[in-house]
Design an enzyme around this catalytic site. Sequence first.
Site, PDB file in Angstrom:
ATOM      1  N   HIS A 103      17.995 -36.138  -7.201  1.00  0.00           N
ATOM      2  CA  HIS A 103      17.158 -36.539  -6.077  1.00  0.00           C
ATOM      3  C   HIS A 103      15.721 -36.059  -6.222  1.00  0.00           C
ATOM      4  O   HIS A 103      15.052 -35.817  -5.218  1.00  0.00           O
ATOM      5  CB  HIS A 103      17.774 -36.029  -4.767  1.00  0.00           C
ATOM      6  CG  HIS A 103      19.152 -36.538  -4.546  1.00  0.00           C
ATOM      7  ND1 HIS A 103      19.419 -37.847  -4.218  1.00  0.00           N
ATOM      8  CD2 HIS A 103      20.352 -35.924  -4.654  1.00  0.00           C
ATOM      9  CE1 HIS A 103      20.729 -38.012  -4.110  1.00  0.00           C
ATOM     10  NE2 HIS A 103      21.320 -36.861  -4.376  1.00  0.00           N
ATOM     11  N   LYS A 109      13.288 -14.807 -10.387  1.00  0.00           N
ATOM     12  CA  LYS A 109      13.039 -13.716 -11.350  1.00  0.00           C
ATOM     13  C   LYS A 109      12.011 -14.158 -12.395  1.00  0.00           C
ATOM     14  O   LYS A 109      11.107 -13.413 -12.735  1.00  0.00           O
ATOM     15  CB  LYS A 109      14.315 -13.298 -12.086  1.00  0.00           C
ATOM     16  CG  LYS A 109      15.352 -12.535 -11.327  1.00  0.00           C
ATOM     17  CD  LYS A 109      15.057 -11.078 -11.088  1.00  0.00           C
ATOM     18  CE  LYS A 109      14.243 -10.846  -9.868  1.00  0.00           C
ATOM     19  NZ  LYS A 109      14.799 -10.950  -8.571  1.00  0.00           N
ATOM     20  N   LYS A 136       6.545  -4.522  -3.868  1.00  0.00           N
ATOM     21  CA  LYS A 136       7.973  -4.220  -3.840  1.00  0.00           C
ATOM     22  C   LYS A 136       8.510  -4.303  -2.424  1.00  0.00           C
ATOM     23  O   LYS A 136       9.606  -4.788  -2.191  1.00  0.00           O
ATOM     24  CB  LYS A 136       8.187  -2.817  -4.411  1.00  0.00           C
ATOM     25  CG  LYS A 136       9.632  -2.358  -4.445  1.00  0.00           C
ATOM     26  CD  LYS A 136      10.402  -3.138  -5.473  1.00  0.00           C
ATOM     27  CE  LYS A 136      11.876  -2.806  -5.475  1.00  0.00           C
ATOM     28  NZ  LYS A 136      12.676  -3.889  -6.084  1.00  0.00           N
ATOM     29  N   GLU A 163      17.932 -17.511  -7.623  1.00  0.00           N
ATOM     30  CA  GLU A 163      17.560 -16.145  -7.992  1.00  0.00           C
ATOM     31  C   GLU A 163      17.024 -16.092  -9.430  1.00  0.00           C
ATOM     32  O   GLU A 163      16.036 -15.404  -9.707  1.00  0.00           O
ATOM     33  CB  GLU A 163      18.776 -15.220  -7.807  1.00  0.00           C
ATOM     34  CG  GLU A 163      18.594 -13.781  -8.241  1.00  0.00           C
ATOM     35  CD  GLU A 163      17.481 -13.028  -7.520  1.00  0.00           C
ATOM     36  OE1 GLU A 163      16.927 -13.536  -6.537  1.00  0.00           O
ATOM     37  OE2 GLU A 163      17.144 -11.918  -7.977  1.00  0.00           O
ATOM     38  N   ASN A 209      -1.814   1.994   5.793  1.00  0.00           N
ATOM     39  CA  ASN A 209      -0.925   0.891   5.394  1.00  0.00           C
ATOM     40  C   ASN A 209      -0.709   0.039   6.637  1.00  0.00           C
ATOM     41  O   ASN A 209      -0.494   0.578   7.720  1.00  0.00           O
ATOM     42  CB  ASN A 209       0.443   1.412   4.949  1.00  0.00           C
ATOM     43  CG  ASN A 209       0.375   2.172   3.650  1.00  0.00           C
ATOM     44  OD1 ASN A 209      -0.677   2.255   3.033  1.00  0.00           O
ATOM     45  ND2 ASN A 209       1.501   2.739   3.241  1.00  0.00           N
ATOM     46  N   GLY A 210      -0.717  -1.276   6.480  1.00  0.00           N
ATOM     47  CA  GLY A 210      -0.466  -2.142   7.635  1.00  0.00           C
ATOM     48  C   GLY A 210      -1.683  -2.983   7.953  1.00  0.00           C
ATOM     49  O   GLY A 210      -2.599  -3.114   7.131  1.00  0.00           O
ATOM     50  N   GLU A 219       8.493 -14.462 -10.868  1.00  0.00           N
ATOM     51  CA  GLU A 219       7.923 -13.173 -10.482  1.00  0.00           C
ATOM     52  C   GLU A 219       7.287 -12.426 -11.640  1.00  0.00           C
ATOM     53  O   GLU A 219       6.196 -11.886 -11.493  1.00  0.00           O
ATOM     54  CB  GLU A 219       9.021 -12.265  -9.883  1.00  0.00           C
ATOM     55  CG  GLU A 219       9.406 -12.596  -8.475  1.00  0.00           C
ATOM     56  CD  GLU A 219      10.517 -11.678  -7.968  1.00  0.00           C
ATOM     57  OE1 GLU A 219      10.425 -11.211  -6.839  1.00  0.00           O
ATOM     58  OE2 GLU A 219      11.493 -11.437  -8.710  1.00  0.00           O
ATOM     59  N   TRP A 239      -3.086  -2.609  -1.436  1.00  0.00           N
ATOM     60  CA  TRP A 239      -2.715  -4.000  -1.757  1.00  0.00           C
ATOM     61  C   TRP A 239      -3.490  -4.842  -0.760  1.00  0.00           C
ATOM     62  O   TRP A 239      -3.238  -4.779   0.449  1.00  0.00           O
ATOM     63  CB  TRP A 239      -1.205  -4.170  -1.585  1.00  0.00           C
ATOM     64  CG  TRP A 239      -0.643  -5.469  -2.053  1.00  0.00           C
ATOM     65  CD1 TRP A 239      -0.256  -5.787  -3.316  1.00  0.00           C
ATOM     66  CD2 TRP A 239      -0.360  -6.625  -1.258  1.00  0.00           C
ATOM     67  NE1 TRP A 239       0.242  -7.062  -3.355  1.00  0.00           N
ATOM     68  CE2 TRP A 239       0.186  -7.602  -2.111  1.00  0.00           C
ATOM     69  CE3 TRP A 239      -0.517  -6.931   0.090  1.00  0.00           C
ATOM     70  CZ2 TRP A 239       0.572  -8.860  -1.663  1.00  0.00           C
ATOM     71  CZ3 TRP A 239      -0.139  -8.183   0.537  1.00  0.00           C
ATOM     72  CH2 TRP A 239       0.401  -9.136  -0.340  1.00  0.00           C
ATOM     73  N   ARG A 242       5.142  -0.133  -6.090  1.00  0.00           N
ATOM     74  CA  ARG A 242       5.143  -0.911  -4.853  1.00  0.00           C
ATOM     75  C   ARG A 242       4.163  -2.086  -4.914  1.00  0.00           C
ATOM     76  O   ARG A 242       4.207  -2.962  -4.061  1.00  0.00           O
ATOM     77  CB  ARG A 242       4.789  -0.004  -3.672  1.00  0.00           C
ATOM     78  CG  ARG A 242       5.736   1.159  -3.533  1.00  0.00           C
ATOM     79  CD  ARG A 242       5.346   2.026  -2.379  1.00  0.00           C
ATOM     80  NE  ARG A 242       5.558   1.335  -1.123  1.00  0.00           N
ATOM     81  CZ  ARG A 242       6.693   1.337  -0.445  1.00  0.00           C
ATOM     82  NH1 ARG A 242       7.717   2.000  -0.906  1.00  0.00           N
ATOM     83  NH2 ARG A 242       6.803   0.690   0.686  1.00  0.00           N
ATOM     84  N   CYS A 269       0.815  -1.218   0.000  1.00  0.00           N
ATOM     85  CA  CYS A 269       0.000   0.000   0.000  1.00  0.00           C
ATOM     86  C   CYS A 269       0.850   1.271   0.000  1.00  0.00           C
ATOM     87  O   CYS A 269       1.956   1.280   0.526  1.00  0.00           O
ATOM     88  CB  CYS A 269      -0.878   0.037   1.236  1.00  0.00           C
ATOM     89  SG  CYS A 269      -1.895  -1.410   1.443  1.00  0.00           S
TER      90      CYS A 269
HETATM   91  C1  G6P Z   1       9.503  -8.522  -1.943  1.00  0.00           C
HETATM   92  C2  G6P Z   1      10.059  -8.032  -3.265  1.00  0.00           C
HETATM   93  C3  G6P Z   1      11.369  -8.758  -3.584  1.00  0.00           C
HETATM   94  C4  G6P Z   1      12.348  -8.589  -2.449  1.00  0.00           C
HETATM   95  C5  G6P Z   1      11.760  -9.023  -1.105  1.00  0.00           C
HETATM   96  C6  G6P Z   1      12.641  -8.608   0.053  1.00  0.00           C
HETATM   97  O1  G6P Z   1       9.105  -9.830  -2.059  1.00  0.00           O
HETATM   98  O2  G6P Z   1       9.122  -8.242  -4.298  1.00  0.00           O
HETATM   99  O3  G6P Z   1      11.928  -8.232  -4.774  1.00  0.00           O
HETATM  100  O4  G6P Z   1      13.498  -9.329  -2.709  1.00  0.00           O
HETATM  101  O5  G6P Z   1      10.494  -8.405  -0.902  1.00  0.00           O
HETATM  102  O6  G6P Z   1      12.656  -7.206   0.107  1.00  0.00           O
HETATM  103  P1  G6P Z   1      13.779  -6.326   0.751  1.00  0.00           P
HETATM  104  O7  G6P Z   1      13.335  -4.922   0.498  1.00  0.00           O
HETATM  105  O8  G6P Z   1      13.801  -6.650   2.218  1.00  0.00           O
HETATM  106  O9  G6P Z   1      15.078  -6.653   0.112  1.00  0.00           O
END
Ligand code: G6P
Length: 629
Positions: free
Chosen positions: A525, A506, A624, A502, A117-118, A509, A91, A27, A2
């Site tokens: 395995h 990606k 984000k 990673e 927010n929260g 996502e 959100w 975000r 949010c």
């Molecule tokens: C969310 C974002 C990711 C990020 C993760 C941790 O899931 O979409 O891209 O890696 O949070 O966020 P931070 O800000 O703590 O690195």
Amino acid sequence: MCGIVGYIGYREATPILLTGLKRLEYRGYDSAGLALLEDLPRAVTSNGTETALVTGTRLVIQKCRGKVTELEELSALTPIHSTVGIGHTRWATHGAPSDINSHPHTDQNERLAIIHNGIIENYGQIRDRLAARGHTFRSETDTEVLAHLIGEFYSEERSLTEAVRLALNEVVGAYGIAVVAADDPNEIVCARKGSPLVIGVGNDNEYFVASDAAAIIAHTRQVIYLSDNEMATVSRSGIKTRTISNIEITKNIEVLDMELEAIEKSGFDHFMLKEIHEQPRTITDAMRGRVIEEEGDIVLGGLQNQLRDLRRAKRLILTACGTSFHAGLIGKYMIEQYARIPVEIEYASEFRYRNPIVGDDDVMFGISQSGETADTLAAMREGKRKGARALGIVNVVGSTIARESDGGVYIHAGPEIGVASTKAFTSQLTVLSLLTIMLGRMRHLSVVDGRAMIRELLLIPEKVQRILDDSEQQVKEIAEIFKDATNFLYLGRGYNYPVALEGALKLKEISYIHAEGYPAAEMKHGPIALIDENMPVVIIAPHDEVYEKVLSNIQEVRARKGHVIAIASEGDEKIKELAEQVIYIPRTMSLFTPMLSVVPLQLLSYYMACARGCNVDQPRNLAKSVTVE
Ligand code: G6P
């Protein structure tokens, strides 16, 4: 997650709020809304003939499910003249994304509006109590309950600030809020606990409120950060701050270190692509002023007061979420190999709840791009409580983790807007490399070895640039070939096992293709059962200590007709005979290969998402910065 933006001043609020909300789109959100205090008097024409004059202030709410552009269209249908307002991107947590669940929410009498927010954890009890007193609720949200609670306290004798304060004293949970009321048209009341809020001080008696400085940087660089349990009453004549237990406090104005162009696309189609291309510079920025090449040593300003603890630490604990966790995993491999300190790395969400063993000899590092991730913050607090030094490796300057840490290192990657983290990852790796050399030099690493590592690290930016120059077109073509795949496997060993995780993250996502990352040897395995002629397998196989082993893994995939896309070191001709596609990366020391090998994987996920028509910068359901658990 949010987003909050607020404005009070002399200009029209609506365009300022809508532009601010657009800056927060990255975000992640599913609906948006505004609350405006309409300046009256206003002439109202009825039946096309009679004209009446209405005076006072009217609270107007405009909100809808969907994007900020949809809110903009809605708002344009009924233009409101207003110089005070608040705006929100939601959100969904409590209640599905819908017009009615969108913020702002109003109280029972619709006199005040709140954006939040929260999460209010005890909203159920409060809701029952208020319902018994005759309140009716329109939405399923915890936020509307808070609006009603504030409304209960708000009266002619009690100011809006006091009503908000009393309500917050009954609330359990996390919040960043902004509240406006028609009966107090010259102020915005805001408060924070566990969810960031910043107040911007503009010129000419105008002020801004935001959950993220990106929303207000176009207007001002002068800001006040609220800390947990603090609230502010923002009017055209200034800001009054107090704690929610009603102790007046004075806050310092700080200057934001952020350029407007850093949050714009600068000619790239997407923020993600721009950020991938920024990496040669951001890696350099992460090293700037920290390297003493001759002494083979590193100076990290934010750790100068922690050197004694770091020298005697028996163990390091790294904690993080998402991409930052993958960086931490590589950090563990680096630090253990070169500094010979045992390192544990754990998902923050697990660490915080499992009663981990932590002691005075432990030094903890929270790794976070945003510096606001709720689980990482809570894990660090838990570590501190149990005696560890809690340090941060953070990107966003002034973020909560940065402020609450005993010390730490900024990665200086600049604002990262694309939801899928790219440049923050390589900057985190750069800082972890610096930390490795620094810790190594305190213990077992010779000046000669330290110097050699530094010299190689300094070459990484130009090697990343070479990958971008040489392989982007090739990766784009590979993405076209595999864009309809429904599953992907990513394999790597040693330093490149976390890179496999990673790469898979990606792809998931932003392209919504199911992808798994595995240590290459683990393939036998389980995942090997999935391999057939429909399965593309990305194998990270640079020329390092485990190269030959990875070649065997490639054979195993080929034997089952899987399609191998290899990331290999320049000059490796042998791998061409085994893999269908080979993307070359320059050679470097093993510990630095992840900073190179991840780049083609970032590009691959980007071009796959584009080829599939996905929303790269704002993928569905993702946020984000995850400020709730
Ligand atoms: C969310 C974002 C990711 C990020 C993760 C941790 O899931 O979409 O891209 O890696 O949070 O966020 P931070 O800000 O703590 O690195």
